[in-house]
Design an enzyme around this catalytic site. Structure first.
Site, mmCIF file in Angstrom:
data_model
loop_
_atom_site.group_PDB
_atom_site.id
_atom_site.type_symbol
_atom_site.label_atom_id
_atom_site.label_comp_id
_atom_site.label_asym_id
_atom_site.label_seq_id
_atom_site.Cartn_x
_atom_site.Cartn_y
_atom_site.Cartn_z
ATOM 1 N N TYR A 142 0.838 -1.198 0.000
ATOM 2 C CA TYR A 142 0.000 0.000 0.000
ATOM 3 C C TYR A 142 0.875 1.249 0.000
ATOM 4 C CZ TYR A 142 0.896 0.899 5.000
ATOM 5 O OH TYR A 142 1.489 1.187 6.203
ATOM 6 N N CYS A 143 0.279 2.357 -0.469
ATOM 7 C CA CYS A 143 0.923 3.669 -0.439
ATOM 8 C C CYS A 143 -0.188 4.710 -0.367
ATOM 9 C CB CYS A 143 1.821 3.876 -1.656
ATOM 10 S SG CYS A 143 0.968 3.769 -3.247
ATOM 11 N N THR A 144 0.141 5.963 -0.606
ATOM 12 C CA THR A 144 -0.846 7.031 -0.420
ATOM 13 C C THR A 144 -2.035 6.908 -1.366
ATOM 14 O OG1 THR A 144 0.934 8.515 0.274
ATOM 15 C CG2 THR A 144 -1.174 9.537 -0.307
ATOM 16 N N ILE A 196 -4.183 4.588 0.570
ATOM 17 C CA ILE A 196 -4.691 4.962 1.891
ATOM 18 C C ILE A 196 -5.880 5.913 1.776
ATOM 19 C CG2 ILE A 196 -4.094 6.113 4.066
ATOM 20 C CD1 ILE A 196 -1.117 5.348 3.355
#
Length: 318
Positions: free
Chosen positions: A185-187, A214
């Site tokens: 996951y990342c932004t 996110i």
């Protein structure tokens, strides 16, 4: 009250990316900048041969026009916009620049990294939420130190990296998870497209990625089990994610006190991203250390820790 809130939040901020080949990308960047300015948008867009990566902000009407225009272009029809209602635009100026990659990895060999050919399995927020507590799952944060120090998923594996281009060097450290389900996951999802592709290239068999990152998870799944705040690349600096079981995990870089606030050091030659409480912020005048206070170019601290870049004067040759 509802009418008042609607008036207050008459602006929007859009976060998006799209991996799709762009012919003559440098000219596209110049033309796209002019288009954004015609809509009175502000923000930051990176254009590369491989696609678009942007955050733009403006009135609701301008944002709706922008999204419709992007989706009308068959190259970008699959673009997924993350939309935030904001009280004021999240940038001061509009920038649209051509670069070699829309997220810098240092890996441009399409045989290794090509998000249009191979990535991890995309998980919608509800699917990701169901998987994160399974025993055979590893949650992998592919963001930089200053981002995951501010907020991250509970029990996530984090990497000691200053920039995403450092990620490839960490593959060997992750080898112990090759037989696990790796949930990246990342932004907003853009880094996971390349991170998951690289993991697959190196023999990880069961790789997933949080679609929309996110930000989308916060909107669609309430942000459950994301601890802290999410760093964003605009003048908001950080946004709330979790409305289910929120928890502050970040601590002041200077005194160790729990704080959700992140700033950039007021010394422009340092510009370090740090979490800092208000007390230390005012005592150190927005700097990360006493050494940075004495810098003659130190920027005035207004309590936010966000600084608009001011163009340096050009020396004219007579």
């Amino acid at each position: 009250m509802q009418r008042y809130q609607c008036i207050m939040k008459k602006f929007q901020t859009l976060l998006y990316y799209c991996y799709s080949p762009i012919a003559n990308a440098e000219q596209f960047a110049a033309d796209h900048l002019a288009f954004c300015k015609s809509l009175n948008l502000v923000g930051r867009i990176i254009v590369a041969d491989e696609g678009l990566n942007g955050t733009v902000s403006g009135s609701r009407e301008s944002c709706e026009t922008y999204m419709a225009s992007i989706k009308a272009d068959e190259r970008f029809a699959k673009t997924d916009f993350k939309i935030d209602d904001v009280e004021e635009p999240s940038f001061i100026k509009m920038h649209c620049r051509y670069k070699s990659e829309i997220v810098h990895s240092g890996l441009r060999d399409p045989k290794i990294i090509d998000p249009n050919r191979q990535t991890g399995k995309h998980l919608e927020p509800a699917e990701f939420q169901k998987m994160i507590d399974q025993d055979d799952v590893v949650i992998l944060d592919v963001r930089s130190n200053y981002e995951h120090n501010l907020g991250r998923f509970k029990n996530a594996v984090t990497l000691d990296i200053e920039n995403f281009r450092d990620f490839p060097e960490k593959i060997n450290e992750l080898a112990q998870y090759k037989n696990k389900k790796v949930l990246t996951y990342c932004t907003g999802g853009i880094k996971c497209e390349k991170a998951s592709a690289l993991l697959l290239h190196h023999g990880f068999n069961d790789v997933y990625q949080l679609h929309g990152g996110i930000i989308k998870y916060g909107k669609e799944a309430g942000g459950e089990d994301f601890e802290g705040k999410c760093y964003v690349f605009d003048n908001r600096i950080a946004v709330d994610v979790n409305t289910v079981n929120p928890k502050v995990i970040s601590t002041c870089y200077n005194c160790g006190k729990v704080t959700p606030k992140m700033i950039n050091c007021a010394n422009p030659e340092c510009n370090e991203h740090i979490t800092q409480c208000d007390e230390c912020g005012h005592e150190l005048q927005g700097c990360c250390s006493t050494a940075c206070i004495s810098n003659p170019r130190r920027r005035p601290y207004d309590g936010t820790g966000y600084y608009v870049k001011v163009p340096q004067p050009v020396n004219k040759v007579s």
